[in-house]
Write an enzyme that holds these catalytic residues in place. Sequence first.
Site, PDB file in Angstrom:
ATOM      1  N   PHE A  13       0.827  -1.222   0.000  1.00  0.00           N
ATOM      2  CA  PHE A  13       0.000   0.000   0.000  1.00  0.00           C
ATOM      3  C   PHE A  13       0.863   1.274   0.000  1.00  0.00           C
ATOM      4  CE2 PHE A  13      -2.211   2.768   3.368  1.00  0.00           C
ATOM      5  CZ  PHE A  13      -2.818   3.596   2.432  1.00  0.00           C
ATOM      6  N   ALA A  82       9.180  -2.615   3.504  1.00  0.00           N
ATOM      7  CA  ALA A  82       8.731  -4.010   3.521  1.00  0.00           C
ATOM      8  C   ALA A  82       8.503  -4.498   4.949  1.00  0.00           C
ATOM      9  CB  ALA A  82       9.763  -4.904   2.829  1.00  0.00           C
ATOM     10  N   THR A 130       6.274   2.832  12.816  1.00  0.00           N
ATOM     11  CA  THR A 130       4.871   3.096  13.136  1.00  0.00           C
ATOM     12  C   THR A 130       4.721   3.698  14.537  1.00  0.00           C
ATOM     13  OG1 THR A 130       2.810   1.946  13.685  1.00  0.00           O
ATOM     14  CG2 THR A 130       4.787   0.637  13.790  1.00  0.00           C
ATOM     15  N   ASP A 131       3.645   4.469  14.722  1.00  0.00           N
ATOM     16  CA  ASP A 131       3.357   5.001  16.064  1.00  0.00           C
ATOM     17  C   ASP A 131       2.990   3.887  17.045  1.00  0.00           C
ATOM     18  OD1 ASP A 131       0.834   4.334  15.049  1.00  0.00           O
ATOM     19  OD2 ASP A 131      -0.065   6.298  15.429  1.00  0.00           O
ATOM     20  N   GLU A 132       2.685   2.685  16.506  1.00  0.00           N
ATOM     21  CA  GLU A 132       2.241   1.604  17.400  1.00  0.00           C
ATOM     22  C   GLU A 132       3.349   1.151  18.348  1.00  0.00           C
ATOM     23  OE1 GLU A 132      -0.364  -1.326  15.672  1.00  0.00           O
ATOM     24  OE2 GLU A 132      -0.953   0.046  14.072  1.00  0.00           O
ATOM     25  N   TYR A 158       2.885  -7.474  16.301  1.00  0.00           N
ATOM     26  CA  TYR A 158       3.275  -6.591  15.192  1.00  0.00           C
ATOM     27  C   TYR A 158       4.140  -5.441  15.714  1.00  0.00           C
ATOM     28  CZ  TYR A 158       2.823  -2.550  12.065  1.00  0.00           C
ATOM     29  OH  TYR A 158       3.093  -1.439  11.295  1.00  0.00           O
ATOM     30  N   ALA A 160       5.680  -5.116  18.491  1.00  0.00           N
ATOM     31  CA  ALA A 160       6.928  -5.586  19.116  1.00  0.00           C
ATOM     32  C   ALA A 160       7.984  -5.856  18.052  1.00  0.00           C
ATOM     33  CB  ALA A 160       6.660  -6.845  19.935  1.00  0.00           C
ATOM     34  N   LYS A 162       8.124  -4.467  15.062  1.00  0.00           N
ATOM     35  CA  LYS A 162       8.553  -3.182  14.490  1.00  0.00           C
ATOM     36  C   LYS A 162       9.522  -2.483  15.454  1.00  0.00           C
ATOM     37  CE  LYS A 162       7.421  -1.297  11.164  1.00  0.00           C
ATOM     38  NZ  LYS A 162       7.939  -1.338   9.757  1.00  0.00           N
ATOM     39  N   PRO A 213     -17.735  -5.250  10.330  1.00  0.00           N
ATOM     40  CA  PRO A 213     -17.467  -5.780  11.670  1.00  0.00           C
ATOM     41  C   PRO A 213     -16.705  -4.765  12.545  1.00  0.00           C
ATOM     42  CG  PRO A 213     -15.913  -6.710  10.068  1.00  0.00           C
ATOM     43  CD  PRO A 213     -16.789  -5.774   9.309  1.00  0.00           C
ATOM     44  N   ASP A 280     -13.990  -7.907  20.597  1.00  0.00           N
ATOM     45  CA  ASP A 280     -12.850  -7.006  20.475  1.00  0.00           C
ATOM     46  C   ASP A 280     -11.585  -7.761  20.070  1.00  0.00           C
ATOM     47  OD1 ASP A 280     -11.624  -4.568  20.495  1.00  0.00           O
ATOM     48  OD2 ASP A 280     -11.873  -4.192  22.638  1.00  0.00           O
TER      49      ASP A 280
HETATM   50  P1  NAD Z   1       1.577  -3.705   3.156  1.00  0.00           P
HETATM   51  O1  NAD Z   1       1.328  -4.959   3.909  1.00  0.00           O
HETATM   52  O2  NAD Z   1       0.509  -3.150   2.282  1.00  0.00           O
HETATM   53  O3  NAD Z   1       2.888  -3.866   2.242  1.00  0.00           O
HETATM   54  C1  NAD Z   1       4.022  -4.571   2.669  1.00  0.00           C
HETATM   55  C2  NAD Z   1       4.849  -4.927   1.430  1.00  0.00           C
HETATM   56  O4  NAD Z   1       6.059  -5.571   1.880  1.00  0.00           O
HETATM   57  C3  NAD Z   1       4.143  -5.911   0.489  1.00  0.00           C
HETATM   58  O5  NAD Z   1       4.288  -5.488  -0.858  1.00  0.00           O
HETATM   59  C4  NAD Z   1       4.871  -7.233   0.719  1.00  0.00           C
HETATM   60  O6  NAD Z   1       4.898  -8.076  -0.410  1.00  0.00           O
HETATM   61  C5  NAD Z   1       6.266  -6.730   1.082  1.00  0.00           C
HETATM   62  N1  NAD Z   1       7.017  -7.719   1.896  1.00  0.00           N
HETATM   63  C6  NAD Z   1       6.575  -8.360   3.011  1.00  0.00           C
HETATM   64  N2  NAD Z   1       7.527  -9.198   3.463  1.00  0.00           N
HETATM   65  C7  NAD Z   1       8.587  -9.067   2.636  1.00  0.00           C
HETATM   66  C8  NAD Z   1       9.866  -9.688   2.567  1.00  0.00           C
HETATM   67  N3  NAD Z   1      10.244 -10.596   3.487  1.00  0.00           N
HETATM   68  N4  NAD Z   1      10.704  -9.337   1.569  1.00  0.00           N
HETATM   69  C9  NAD Z   1      10.332  -8.424   0.617  1.00  0.00           C
HETATM   70  N5  NAD Z   1       9.120  -7.825   0.624  1.00  0.00           N
HETATM   71  C10 NAD Z   1       8.265  -8.141   1.620  1.00  0.00           C
HETATM   72  O7  NAD Z   1       2.003  -2.643   4.272  1.00  0.00           O
HETATM   73  P2  NAD Z   1       1.848  -1.048   4.291  1.00  0.00           P
HETATM   74  O8  NAD Z   1       0.588  -0.705   4.960  1.00  0.00           O
HETATM   75  O9  NAD Z   1       2.150  -0.509   2.956  1.00  0.00           O
HETATM   76  O10 NAD Z   1       3.038  -0.666   5.286  1.00  0.00           O
HETATM   77  C11 NAD Z   1       4.335  -0.357   4.793  1.00  0.00           C
HETATM   78  C12 NAD Z   1       5.236   0.027   5.962  1.00  0.00           C
HETATM   79  O11 NAD Z   1       4.702   1.152   6.647  1.00  0.00           O
HETATM   80  C13 NAD Z   1       5.378  -1.070   7.013  1.00  0.00           C
HETATM   81  O12 NAD Z   1       6.723  -1.105   7.444  1.00  0.00           O
HETATM   82  C14 NAD Z   1       4.460  -0.624   8.137  1.00  0.00           C
HETATM   83  O13 NAD Z   1       4.918  -1.091   9.387  1.00  0.00           O
HETATM   84  C15 NAD Z   1       4.560   0.884   8.031  1.00  0.00           C
HETATM   85  N6  NAD Z   1       3.391   1.646   8.498  1.00  0.00           N
HETATM   86  C16 NAD Z   1       2.141   1.380   8.002  1.00  0.00           C
HETATM   87  C17 NAD Z   1       1.063   2.146   8.418  1.00  0.00           C
HETATM   88  C18 NAD Z   1      -0.324   1.927   7.850  1.00  0.00           C
HETATM   89  O14 NAD Z   1      -1.278   2.595   8.287  1.00  0.00           O
HETATM   90  N7  NAD Z   1      -0.514   1.066   6.877  1.00  0.00           N
HETATM   91  C19 NAD Z   1       1.247   3.172   9.368  1.00  0.00           C
HETATM   92  C20 NAD Z   1       2.543   3.403   9.856  1.00  0.00           C
HETATM   93  C21 NAD Z   1       3.602   2.639   9.416  1.00  0.00           C
HETATM   94  P1  TYD Z   2      -6.501  -1.492  11.295  1.00  0.00           P
HETATM   95  O1  TYD Z   2      -6.902  -0.917   9.985  1.00  0.00           O
HETATM   96  O2  TYD Z   2      -6.295  -2.958  11.410  1.00  0.00           O
HETATM   97  O3  TYD Z   2      -5.187  -0.679  11.758  1.00  0.00           O
HETATM   98  P2  TYD Z   2      -4.402  -0.727  13.199  1.00  0.00           P
HETATM   99  O4  TYD Z   2      -4.875  -1.872  13.992  1.00  0.00           O
HETATM  100  O5  TYD Z   2      -2.990  -0.898  12.747  1.00  0.00           O
HETATM  101  O6  TYD Z   2      -4.674   0.594  13.845  1.00  0.00           O
HETATM  102  O7  TYD Z   2      -7.584  -1.090  12.373  1.00  0.00           O
HETATM  103  C1  TYD Z   2      -7.912   0.268  12.633  1.00  0.00           C
HETATM  104  C2  TYD Z   2      -8.921   0.283  13.777  1.00  0.00           C
HETATM  105  O8  TYD Z   2     -10.136  -0.333  13.315  1.00  0.00           O
HETATM  106  C3  TYD Z   2      -8.460  -0.525  14.976  1.00  0.00           C
HETATM  107  O9  TYD Z   2      -8.852   0.147  16.179  1.00  0.00           O
HETATM  108  C4  TYD Z   2      -9.204  -1.839  14.847  1.00  0.00           C
HETATM  109  C5  TYD Z   2     -10.485  -1.449  14.146  1.00  0.00           C
HETATM  110  N1  TYD Z   2     -11.066  -2.482  13.278  1.00  0.00           N
HETATM  111  C6  TYD Z   2     -12.407  -2.864  13.410  1.00  0.00           C
HETATM  112  O10 TYD Z   2     -13.147  -2.347  14.264  1.00  0.00           O
HETATM  113  N2  TYD Z   2     -12.887  -3.844  12.576  1.00  0.00           N
HETATM  114  C7  TYD Z   2     -12.117  -4.444  11.636  1.00  0.00           C
HETATM  115  O11 TYD Z   2     -12.622  -5.349  10.915  1.00  0.00           O
HETATM  116  C8  TYD Z   2     -10.742  -4.047  11.496  1.00  0.00           C
HETATM  117  C9  TYD Z   2      -9.845  -4.675  10.466  1.00  0.00           C
HETATM  118  C10 TYD Z   2     -10.257  -3.047  12.337  1.00  0.00           C
END
Ligand code: NAD
Ligand code: TYD
Length: 345
Positions: A13, A82, A130-132, A158, A160, A162, A213, A280
């Site tokens: 993404f 990744a 991530t902020d997590e 997750y 932990a 990161k 959900p 939950d």
């Molecule tokens: P995503 O799951 O959509 O994409 C992850 C990508 O990494 C995929 O294309 C996957 O094929 C690739 N990948 C996974 N394992 C791999 C490996 N061993 N070798 C090579 N490629 C591999 O995730 P995303 O939401 O795009 O998140 C990207 C980064 O941003 C992550 O590091 C995540 O922790 C961080 N992040 C995400 C969010 C969010 O809201 N999505 C917020 C803060 C930080």
């Molecule tokens: P998510 O998109 O999984 O991101 P993160 O857990 O990394 O914050 O979830 C965002 C919020 O939405 C989180 O508080 C969990 C909630 N959630 C639901 O209520 N239902 C769902 O089906 C999913 C996937 C998440």
Amino acid sequence: MGRHLLVTGGCGFIGSNFVRFVLTHRPDWSVTNLDCLSYSGNLENLADLEGDARYEFVRGDIRDRELVEKLVERCDAVVHFAAESHVDRSIMDSRPFVETNVLGTQTLLEAARKHVGEGGGGKRFVHVSTDEVYGSLPLDRPDLKFTEATPLHTNSPYSASKAGSDLLVGAYHHTFGLDAVITRCSNNFGPYQFPEKVIPLFVTNLIEGKKVPLYGDGKNVRDWLHVDDHCEAVLTVLEKGRSGEVYNIGGNNERSNLELTHAILQIMGKGSQMIQPVADRLGHDRRYAIDASKIRRELGWAPTRSAWPRALEQTVQWYVKNTRWWQRVKSGEYRRYYEQQYGKR
Ligand code: NAD
Ligand code: TYD
């Protein structure tokens, strides 16, 4: 002269949005995208760049030392996205999270370390975190936000994993002088998000006539940031961030899951009977909120694309218009694309 980036996870993404963002805003740069195409990696996310001489896709694993060394050698900087990224999956099975997020990051760091000179430096390594990693904030203290000084306090497998990767990045900077920077971002929304995350899951369920959900009491709060704001912030940190520093990135856009759900229902003209309350999530973090004043003060970055309701409406409309993209993802059909596109080459 343009720079050559090694982007990991560029078929996911945020990574795919970042590759497109960089090639749009830095037209003389080039990108090698290393991605193993795990379940969330989708080549179709960057189909528009096929044939673009500035873009190269390499299918491979960030734990593959030989491959990673070769690709790091050829680049000017690494931007590392990744990861295994979904909390619910980490609750089901944490092992891939340790393997990719910790061991994969270590493999990349080790390759980057080989280019550090006597006075430190080498190729810049931007680690996208991530902020997590900061844990959870209470709902009754809206004055509290995560700063870069907030201690790490991880609650899910997750986060932990990161945090483990963040600590390794810090160690490689401190011990070997690697030119590394860490970004910690809040929840992203926008196009091409895998429909297991809450916004694309809810929107696509509603289009399919299914309920959404909602976990627990729905009062959990997330700080929503548009993915293009995130991409711009990562590019800013790559170009201007101080070596060894952490930069928080947030949208200043806190919403409860109930508020988010009702906003989506309203945009889609659906009623609250479409909400299906479910048990939950285990260990569900209550609230995330980012204090992004450091990146604003030091690097002049602030979000400009994340304001609701407009940004949320645009994202919902993207999923409404791009049914083919997510239907192929939900059905698993998107995996055949690789064979069609690359199988005969
Ligand atoms: P995503 O799951 O959509 O994409 C992850 C990508 O990494 C995929 O294309 C996957 O094929 C690739 N990948 C996974 N394992 C791999 C490996 N061993 N070798 C090579 N490629 C591999 O995730 P995303 O939401 O795009 O998140 C990207 C980064 O941003 C992550 O590091 C995540 O922790 C961080 N992040 C995400 C969010 C969010 O809201 N999505 C917020 C803060 C930080
Ligand atoms: P998510 O998109 O999984 O991101 P993160 O857990 O990394 O914050 O979830 C965002 C919020 O939405 C989180 O508080 C969990 C909630 N959630 C639901 O209520 N239902 C769902 O089906 C999913 C996937 C998440």
